[in-house]
Design a protein around this motif. Structure first.
Motif, PDB file in Angstrom:
ATOM      1  N   ALA A  10     -59.068  11.822 -18.960  1.00 27.11           N
ATOM      2  CA  ALA A  10     -58.725  11.349 -17.832  1.00 27.11           C
ATOM      3  C   ALA A  10     -57.094  10.953 -18.070  1.00 27.11           C
ATOM      4  CB  ALA A  10     -58.433   9.797 -17.487  1.00 27.11           C
ATOM      5  N   GLN A  12     -54.098  13.892 -15.451  1.00 20.15           N
ATOM      6  CA  GLN A  12     -54.107  13.682 -14.004  1.00 20.15           C
ATOM      7  C   GLN A  12     -55.341  14.522 -12.773  1.00 20.15           C
ATOM      8  OE1 GLN A  12     -51.148  15.992 -14.775  1.00 20.15           O
ATOM      9  NE2 GLN A  12     -51.918  18.013 -14.485  1.00 20.15           N
ATOM     10  N   GLU A  32     -62.665   9.220 -22.255  1.00 18.02           N
ATOM     11  CA  GLU A  32     -61.056   8.987 -22.155  1.00 18.02           C
ATOM     12  C   GLU A  32     -60.805   8.921 -23.777  1.00 18.02           C
ATOM     13  OE1 GLU A  32     -58.199  10.919 -21.418  1.00 18.02           O
ATOM     14  OE2 GLU A  32     -57.926  10.715 -23.148  1.00 18.02           O
ATOM     15  N   GLY A  34     -58.504   9.541 -25.853  1.00 20.15           N
ATOM     16  CA  GLY A  34     -57.182   8.092 -26.296  1.00 20.15           C
ATOM     17  C   GLY A  34     -57.175   7.318 -25.137  1.00 20.15           C
ATOM     18  N   TRP A  40     -49.262  13.143 -21.917  1.00 22.19           N
ATOM     19  CA  TRP A  40     -48.019  13.371 -21.928  1.00 22.19           C
ATOM     20  C   TRP A  40     -47.280  12.718 -22.791  1.00 22.19           C
ATOM     21  CZ3 TRP A  40     -45.972  16.941 -18.900  1.00 22.19           C
ATOM     22  CH2 TRP A  40     -46.582  17.408 -17.505  1.00 22.19           C
ATOM     23  N   LEU A  48     -38.535  16.946 -23.209  1.00 23.14           N
ATOM     24  CA  LEU A  48     -39.146  18.056 -22.669  1.00 23.14           C
ATOM     25  C   LEU A  48     -39.435  17.251 -20.747  1.00 23.14           C
ATOM     26  CD1 LEU A  48     -41.012  20.438 -21.360  1.00 23.14           C
ATOM     27  CD2 LEU A  48     -43.348  18.605 -21.561  1.00 23.14           C
ATOM     28  N   LEU A  50     -40.474  17.190 -17.024  1.00 21.07           N
ATOM     29  CA  LEU A  50     -41.297  18.408 -15.504  1.00 21.07           C
ATOM     30  C   LEU A  50     -40.019  19.787 -15.189  1.00 21.07           C
ATOM     31  CD1 LEU A  50     -43.061  16.210 -13.153  1.00 21.07           C
ATOM     32  CD2 LEU A  50     -44.389  17.234 -15.601  1.00 21.07           C
ATOM     33  N   THR A  52     -41.313  21.524 -12.980  1.00 19.61           N
ATOM     34  CA  THR A  52     -41.561  21.268 -11.224  1.00 19.61           C
ATOM     35  C   THR A  52     -40.305  19.842 -10.960  1.00 19.61           C
ATOM     36  OG1 THR A  52     -43.889  20.236 -11.671  1.00 19.61           O
ATOM     37  CG2 THR A  52     -44.244  21.776 -11.021  1.00 19.61           C
ATOM     38  N   THR A  98     -64.333   8.813 -27.047  1.00 19.68           N
ATOM     39  CA  THR A  98     -64.830  10.574 -27.246  1.00 19.68           C
ATOM     40  C   THR A  98     -65.414  10.890 -27.491  1.00 19.68           C
ATOM     41  OG1 THR A  98     -62.875  10.302 -28.843  1.00 19.68           O
ATOM     42  CG2 THR A  98     -64.269  12.130 -29.440  1.00 19.68           C
ATOM     43  N   VAL A  99     -65.620  11.942 -26.163  1.00 18.41           N
ATOM     44  CA  VAL A  99     -67.076  13.033 -25.838  1.00 18.41           C
ATOM     45  C   VAL A  99     -67.234  13.505 -27.665  1.00 18.41           C
ATOM     46  CG1 VAL A  99     -68.626  14.249 -24.300  1.00 18.41           C
ATOM     47  CG2 VAL A  99     -66.498  12.684 -23.478  1.00 18.41           C
ATOM     48  N   ASN A 131     -54.902  21.797 -25.025  1.00 17.21           N
ATOM     49  CA  ASN A 131     -55.192  20.665 -26.071  1.00 17.21           C
ATOM     50  C   ASN A 131     -54.955  21.752 -27.443  1.00 17.21           C
ATOM     51  OD1 ASN A 131     -56.899  19.312 -23.876  1.00 17.21           O
ATOM     52  ND2 ASN A 131     -54.913  18.502 -23.867  1.00 17.21           N
ATOM     53  N   TRP A 349     -67.274  20.591 -28.200  1.00 14.16           N
ATOM     54  CA  TRP A 349     -68.029  19.069 -27.583  1.00 14.16           C
ATOM     55  C   TRP A 349     -68.707  19.370 -26.614  1.00 14.16           C
ATOM     56  CZ3 TRP A 349     -66.605  18.356 -23.161  1.00 14.16           C
ATOM     57  CH2 TRP A 349     -65.287  18.410 -22.450  1.00 14.16           C
ATOM     58  N   GLY A 378     -57.913  21.963 -13.950  1.00 20.67           N
ATOM     59  CA  GLY A 378     -56.767  21.692 -14.940  1.00 20.67           C
ATOM     60  C   GLY A 378     -56.627  23.503 -15.178  1.00 20.67           C
ATOM     61  N   SER A 388     -52.472  24.360 -12.668  1.00 23.33           N
ATOM     62  CA  SER A 388     -52.521  23.604 -13.795  1.00 23.33           C
ATOM     63  C   SER A 388     -51.241  22.779 -13.827  1.00 23.33           C
ATOM     64  CB  SER A 388     -52.638  25.109 -15.192  1.00 23.33           C
ATOM     65  OG  SER A 388     -51.418  25.897 -14.640  1.00 23.33           O
ATOM     66  N   PHE A 389     -51.010  23.047 -12.737  1.00 22.41           N
ATOM     67  CA  PHE A 389     -50.232  21.944 -12.283  1.00 22.41           C
ATOM     68  C   PHE A 389     -50.615  20.673 -11.511  1.00 22.41           C
ATOM     69  CE2 PHE A 389     -46.752  26.051 -11.461  1.00 22.41           C
ATOM     70  CZ  PHE A 389     -46.264  25.583 -12.750  1.00 22.41           C
ATOM     71  N   ILE A 390     -49.710  19.249 -12.001  1.00 26.25           N
ATOM     72  CA  ILE A 390     -50.464  18.219 -11.592  1.00 26.25           C
ATOM     73  C   ILE A 390     -50.738  18.682 -10.110  1.00 26.25           C
ATOM     74  CG2 ILE A 390     -49.487  16.270 -10.738  1.00 26.25           C
ATOM     75  CD1 ILE A 390     -46.981  15.685 -13.417  1.00 26.25           C
TER      76      ILE A 390
HETATM   77  C1  LIG Z   1     -45.626  21.836 -22.565  1.00 28.98           C
HETATM   78  C2  LIG Z   1     -46.201  21.611 -21.249  1.00 28.98           C
HETATM   79  C3  LIG Z   1     -45.456  21.781 -20.193  1.00 28.98           C
HETATM   80  C4  LIG Z   1     -46.068  21.448 -19.600  1.00 28.98           C
HETATM   81  N1  LIG Z   1     -44.838  21.177 -18.163  1.00 28.98           N
HETATM   82  C5  LIG Z   1     -45.775  20.716 -16.617  1.00 28.98           C
HETATM   83  C6  LIG Z   1     -44.797  20.185 -15.408  1.00 28.98           C
HETATM   84  O1  LIG Z   1     -43.591  20.917 -15.428  1.00 28.98           O
HETATM   85  N2  LIG Z   1     -44.912  20.203 -14.664  1.00 28.98           N
HETATM   86  C7  LIG Z   1     -46.917  20.141 -14.169  1.00 28.98           C
HETATM   87  O2  LIG Z   1     -46.857  19.752 -12.844  1.00 28.98           O
HETATM   88  N3  LIG Z   1     -47.220  20.713 -15.113  1.00 28.98           N
HETATM   89  C8  LIG Z   1     -47.181  20.910 -16.195  1.00 28.98           C
HETATM   90  N4  LIG Z   1     -47.750  21.662 -17.537  1.00 28.98           N
HETATM   91  C9  LIG Z   1     -49.551  21.555 -16.925  1.00 28.98           C
HETATM   92  C10 LIG Z   1     -50.139  20.169 -16.884  1.00 28.98           C
HETATM   93  O3  LIG Z   1     -49.750  19.724 -16.269  1.00 28.98           O
HETATM   94  C11 LIG Z   1     -50.640  19.407 -17.670  1.00 28.98           C
HETATM   95  O4  LIG Z   1     -50.477  20.051 -18.911  1.00 28.98           O
HETATM   96  C12 LIG Z   1     -51.720  18.266 -17.526  1.00 28.98           C
HETATM   97  O5  LIG Z   1     -51.279  17.655 -18.805  1.00 28.98           O
HETATM   98  C13 LIG Z   1     -52.707  19.162 -17.693  1.00 28.98           C
HETATM   99  O6  LIG Z   1     -52.957  17.685 -17.249  1.00 28.98           O
HETATM  100  P1  LIG Z   1     -55.373  17.761 -17.690  1.00 28.98           P
HETATM  101  O7  LIG Z   1     -55.716  16.312 -16.699  1.00 28.98           O
HETATM  102  O8  LIG Z   1     -55.448  18.534 -16.850  1.00 28.98           O
HETATM  103  O9  LIG Z   1     -55.163  17.606 -18.680  1.00 28.98           O
HETATM  104  P2  LIG Z   1     -54.707  16.103 -19.938  1.00 28.98           P
HETATM  105  O10 LIG Z   1     -52.879  16.278 -19.167  1.00 28.98           O
HETATM  106  O11 LIG Z   1     -54.452  17.267 -21.299  1.00 28.98           O
HETATM  107  O12 LIG Z   1     -55.402  15.339 -20.016  1.00 28.98           O
HETATM  108  C14 LIG Z   1     -56.952  15.344 -19.994  1.00 28.98           C
HETATM  109  C15 LIG Z   1     -57.301  14.351 -21.183  1.00 28.98           C
HETATM  110  O13 LIG Z   1     -58.546  14.471 -21.708  1.00 28.98           O
HETATM  111  C16 LIG Z   1     -59.281  14.213 -22.801  1.00 28.98           C
HETATM  112  N5  LIG Z   1     -60.397  14.766 -23.679  1.00 28.98           N
HETATM  113  C17 LIG Z   1     -59.429  15.641 -23.951  1.00 28.98           C
HETATM  114  N6  LIG Z   1     -61.254  16.001 -24.599  1.00 28.98           N
HETATM  115  C18 LIG Z   1     -62.024  14.901 -25.020  1.00 28.98           C
HETATM  116  C19 LIG Z   1     -63.181  14.466 -25.070  1.00 28.98           C
HETATM  117  N7  LIG Z   1     -64.211  15.372 -25.969  1.00 28.98           N
HETATM  118  N8  LIG Z   1     -63.709  13.489 -24.892  1.00 28.98           N
HETATM  119  C20 LIG Z   1     -62.563  12.192 -24.535  1.00 28.98           C
HETATM  120  N9  LIG Z   1     -61.275  12.366 -23.940  1.00 28.98           N
HETATM  121  C21 LIG Z   1     -61.142  14.380 -24.239  1.00 28.98           C
HETATM  122  C22 LIG Z   1     -57.390  14.072 -23.770  1.00 28.98           C
HETATM  123  O14 LIG Z   1     -57.147  13.034 -24.016  1.00 28.98           O
HETATM  124  C23 LIG Z   1     -56.615  13.808 -22.465  1.00 28.98           C
HETATM  125  O15 LIG Z   1     -56.679  12.905 -21.949  1.00 28.98           O
HETATM  126  C24 LIG Z   1     -47.484  21.104 -18.972  1.00 28.98           C
HETATM  127  C25 LIG Z   1     -48.322  21.373 -19.853  1.00 28.98           C
HETATM  128  C26 LIG Z   1     -47.506  21.861 -20.353  1.00 28.98           C
HETATM  129  C27 LIG Z   1     -48.155  21.870 -22.021  1.00 28.98           C
END
Ligand SMILES: Cc1cc2nc3c(=O)[nH]c(=O)nc-3n(C[C@H](O)[C@H](O)[C@H](O)COP(=O)(O)OP(=O)(O)OC[C@H]3O[C@@H](n4cnc5c(N)ncnc54)[C@H](O)[C@@H]3O)c2cc1C
Length: 444
Positions: A10, A12, A32, A34, A40, A48, A50, A52, A98-99, A131, A349, A378, A388-390
């Motif tokens: 859960a 973005q 999710e 956590g 974040w 840190l 953004l 963007t 946790t999955v 991650n 997993w 993502g 990979s951005f929001i």
């Molecule tokens: C250092 C850094 C800076 C970034 N800066 C920007 C930025 O400026 N602008 C931008 O648009 N993007 C940025 N990003 C990229 C991206 O937006 C982020 O990585 C964002 O968190 C990705 O969202 P997501 O939902 O794909 O993954 P995540 O935010 O990682 O969410 C995935 C979720 O899945 C959960 N999960 C994982 N495995 C399991 C499991 N087995 N069971 C249950 N839950 C699980 C995790 O706990 C997590 O909450 C950045 C990334 C990094 C690493």
């Protein structure tokens, strides 16, 4: 328990999918481990922001509506932004779950968690692409006296002992950490491999604004010549600061950071750096020039040349001559190493054979074709350069829902194609209606 779709994660990505699933009245749950948007809060360093701009925080049915559209949110603000989105869309999130396994079962999927079992027809992998830190195997040869940290564990320079720091990797993470560690009084040596140079501002506008309006970030995965390579391109050397400062190698050199080539080997505690630093820097300068040319051409075609400052080019990257090729880590000059050498997803997993030797899920624009009913969101360049951005999660989710819904409907429709929005589906508001509308605001 049974549902049509299980979304793993859960952040973005998962939430953008949830909104689209709800719009299609598809029963689903987000599992999710956590809290919502937890990465974040728990996986980012203190300073840190953004990279963007805030206006680029677009999710299906939501845009940033604060009073600092051109600013850069802190991580806590991003987490709040995403968590409030989860509330607004009433996302069916089950936190603290946790999955532990996803496997194929009865034509669908069986999802095992530490809080129970789920069966579903379709599954969305939204567990995040960043991650796990990627640390090269040569780290094993680092002398034991040296503290080694990864960006996921690092919080601020006080985590490091006094003394020199070797930062390995010069993408967005590496240059940002090198900058703040150098300013903390710990002399930084930055190991630089392939990198993407970028200015924060160009012709009076943010580089992300230009890349957005000129369509660079919207380039599709099926339009590029080599998608495998495109998915490995490192992040641009930029950061979000109030001063809109540059974080390229010239900016770092100007504050005293020493740049060296890619860390190629470790022999008896001696770090050996590649001699190709100059080539890598020239290549990055060349690619920056190409990006700026694309922007300039778009500006001309959009009749902007009279309203924005003229086109210009940046100074080439200054490369030390000769560059340092060896650094004896036994001598005490380096007290710690920060491995800013990339991130990887964690699919430990996933009990379906769709993960390649590099640990990435094989897919076609987010459709895991080898395992019908499985979708991914993502990861870098999933469907677009911005995936990979929001902002990318927003557009990708709106694409993928078409494929997922078609699969559930059992239609013969081409499942890679984007279906029209469902009745009542809220289109994502854009900052300006068209590039021309954006351009009009320049004259204000
Ligand atoms: C250092 C850094 C800076 C970034 N800066 C920007 C930025 O400026 N602008 C931008 O648009 N993007 C940025 N990003 C990229 C991206 O937006 C982020 O990585 C964002 O968190 C990705 O969202 P997501 O939902 O794909 O993954 P995540 O935010 O990682 O969410 C995935 C979720 O899945 C959960 N999960 C994982 N495995 C399991 C499991 N087995 N069971 C249950 N839950 C699980 C995790 O706990 C997590 O909450 C950045 C990334 C990094 C690493």
């Amino acid at each position: 328990m049974r549902t049509a779709t299980v979304v793993v994660g859960a952040g973005q990505g998962g939430l953008a999918m949830s909104r689209c699933l709800t719009d299609r009245s598809i029963d689903h749950v987000l599992l999710e481990r956590g809290e919502v948007a937890g990465s974040w809060r728990s996986q980012r360093w203190d300073s840190l922001r953004l990279l963007t701009p805030n206006w680029q925080c677009r999710l299906p049915g939501k845009v940033y509506d604060g009073d600092d559209a051109d600013g850069f949110m802190t991580c806590a603000e991003v987490a709040d932004f995403i968590a409030s989105y989860a509330v607004e869309i009433a996302a069916p999130v089950q936190i603290g779950t946790t999955v532990t396994s996803v496997s194929r079962s009865n034509g669908g999927y069986h999802v095992a968690t530490d809080q129970g079992e789920w069966d579903c027809d379709t599954v969305v992998l939204a567990g995040g692409a960043f991650n796990k830190p990627h640390v090269p195997p040569l780290a094993e040869g680092v002398p034991a006296s040296i503290r080694q940290v990864t960006p996921l564990a690092y919080r601020n320079p006080d985590d490091l002992p006094d003394g020199g720091v070797l930062v390995v990797g010069a993408s967005a993470t590496g240059v940002q950490l090198a900058h703040e560690i150098q300013l903390s009084g710990r002399p930084v040596t930055l190991s630089v491999g392939e990198h993407v140079r970028g200015p924060r501002l160009y012709r009076g506008q943010d580089i992300h604004w230009w890349m957005d309006v000129a369509g660079v970030l919207d380039e599709r995965y099926d339009e590029v010549d080599d998608i495998v390579r495109a998915r490995r391109v490192p992040s641009m050397q930029i950061a979000g600061t109030e001063q809109r400062s540059d974080f390229d190698l010239n900016a770092l050199t100007s504050i005293g950071v020493r740049i060296v080539g890619r860390l190629a080997a470790m022999r008896d505690g001696v770090a050996l750096f590649s001699w190709s630093l100059r080539n890598k820097c020239e290549l990055a300068d060349l690619k920056l020039g190409r990006l700026l040319t694309t922007i300039d051409e778009w500006a001309t075609a959009s009749d902007l040349d009279g309203t924005v400052p003229p086109a210009h080019r940046f100074e080439p990257t200054a490369v030390p001559d000769p560059p340092l090729l060896m650094l004896d880590l036994n001598r005490g000059e380096i007290a710690s190493i920060v491995w800013a050498s990339g991130f990887r997803p964690d699919y430990s997993w996933l009990d379906v054979d769709v993960v390649d030797a590099k640990g990435m899920v094989r897919h076609d624009g987010g459709v895991v074709t080898e395992s019908p009913g499985m979708y991914l969101i993502g990861t870098p360049f999933l469907r677009r350069r911005k995936s990979s951005f929001i902002d990318g999660a927003c557009d990708d989710a709106q694409d993928l829902i078409g494929a997922l819904a078609a699969y559930l409907d059992g239609t013969a429709a081409d499942r890679h194609n984007v279906l029209p929005p469902a009745p009542g589906e809220v289109p994502t508001p854009r900052r300006g209606e068209t590039p021309a509308a954006e351009a009009a605001s320049f004259g204000d």
